[in-house]
Motif scaffolding. Structure first.
Motif, PDB file in Angstrom:
ATOM      1  N   HIS A   1      13.544-104.177 -41.980  1.00  0.00           N
ATOM      2  CA  HIS A   1      14.843-103.879 -42.938  1.00  0.00           C
ATOM      3  C   HIS A   1      15.958-104.745 -42.490  1.00  0.00           C
ATOM      4  CE1 HIS A   1      11.875-100.225 -43.229  1.00  0.00           C
ATOM      5  NE2 HIS A   1      12.480-100.388 -44.508  1.00  0.00           N
TER       6      HIS A   1
ATOM      7  N   GLU B   1      17.934-105.902 -45.737  1.00  0.00           N
ATOM      8  CA  GLU B   1      18.483-104.865 -46.569  1.00  0.00           C
ATOM      9  C   GLU B   1      19.699-104.114 -45.689  1.00  0.00           C
ATOM     10  OE1 GLU B   1      16.590-100.245 -47.127  1.00  0.00           O
ATOM     11  OE2 GLU B   1      15.274-101.799 -47.068  1.00  0.00           O
ATOM     12  N   LYS B   2      19.465-103.933 -44.571  1.00  0.00           N
ATOM     13  CA  LYS B   2      20.463-102.906 -43.704  1.00  0.00           C
ATOM     14  C   LYS B   2      21.372-103.677 -42.740  1.00  0.00           C
ATOM     15  CE  LYS B   2      17.618 -98.942 -43.571  1.00  0.00           C
ATOM     16  NZ  LYS B   2      17.032 -97.977 -42.857  1.00  0.00           N
TER      17      LYS B   2
END
Length: 270
Positions: A33, A36-37
């Motif tokens: 992730h 995304e993060k």
């Protein structure tokens, strides 16, 4: 500042090679992730300082296409079938050599054959699975100390302005002889104390203490009997620049003593 400039550097704890395939590891999902993060910008290229490449003098790999190096033994067969065919970054390799030499590192070599070791391709396979970003590796020198590698990072700081993502890849704790194979989630006290000391030192900006961790940190020699997996942190720290702000972006544990603590360093605004 250029539009593609990057103000962050990172230190990632990559653990064992099985990170690439073991879905039970929280660190695997953290890296999956990533965009995304943690870091959504696509860098022009990536420079990785891996704890798995030690040389007497600083060395960069300068290749057109990166081979996948399986520098581990006795692991599950599927690991040896993974490939990370990222393009090489010979222009970045040349730039790294220039910057290091200009900062007093008298001899810097280029290895025109070496691919990517698992300290690089395992995390990048999870972070950037398309393998479409040029990658260059820079070696560590275990005869140097934390300050030596911090200064190496400082020399490389201008690369951020050129859109280069600088990643140190190692392990916040790395004592392979002390791994606990009982799977009860217990964290060995000395490992927890060193890991917590490191977090406190980084988040309060005590970078000089981290450079001299052998004297300043509790259980330093237990946490890192050999400094290879810790020096990539010093490079990332130095490359962030003076007065950079550190942030803990992940923490998990494996086998009782192996910390996956990972950090982001953000340059102080000018």
């Amino acid at each position: 500042m250029e539009d593609n400039a990057i103000v962050e550097t990172f230190y990632i704890s990559h653990g064992a090679p099985t990170l690439a395939i073991d879905n039970s590891l929280p660190a695997k999902h953290f890296l999956e992730h990533w965009r995304e993060k943690i870091f959504s910008k696509k860098p022009n290229s990536i420079l990785v300082i891996s704890g798995h490449w030690e040389t007497d003098e600083p060395t960069v790999n300068s290749v057109q296409r990166c081979d996948t190096i399986y520098d581990f033994y006795g692991f599950p067969k599927p690991l040896y079938q993974l490939k990370y065919p990222a393009p090489g970054a010979p222009d970045l390799a040349k730039r790294v050599k220039e910057l290091l030499k200009a900062s007093g590192f008298k001899t810097v070599h280029a290895d025109k054959k070496r691919g990517l070791d698992h300290g690089t391709w395992v995390p990048l396979m999870l972070m950037y699975p398309e393998a479409d970003i040029p990658v260059c590796q820079l070696s560590i020198q275990t005869h140097g100390d934390g300050t030596y590698h911090y200064n190496m990072g400082r020399a490389l700081a201008p690369l951020k302005e050129e859109g280069v993502l600088i990643i140190g890849s190692g392990s916040a704790t790395h004592n392979l002889r002390s791994l606990q194979y009982r799977n009860d989630g217990t964290i060995v006290p000395w490992a927890a104390k060193f890991d917590k000391w490191l977090e406190g030192a980084l988040l309060s900006g005590r970078y000089d203490d981290v450079n001299h961790y052998e004297k300043k940190a509790p259980y330093a020699k237990l946490a890192h009997p050999w400094p290879d997996h810790f020096y990539p942190l010093h490079v990332a720290m130095g490359a962030a620049g003076d007065n950079a702000k550190a942030e803990l972006i992940h923490r998990s544990w494996s086998l009782g003593t192996l910390s996956y603590a990972s950090y982001k360093f953000t340059a102080a605004s000018s």
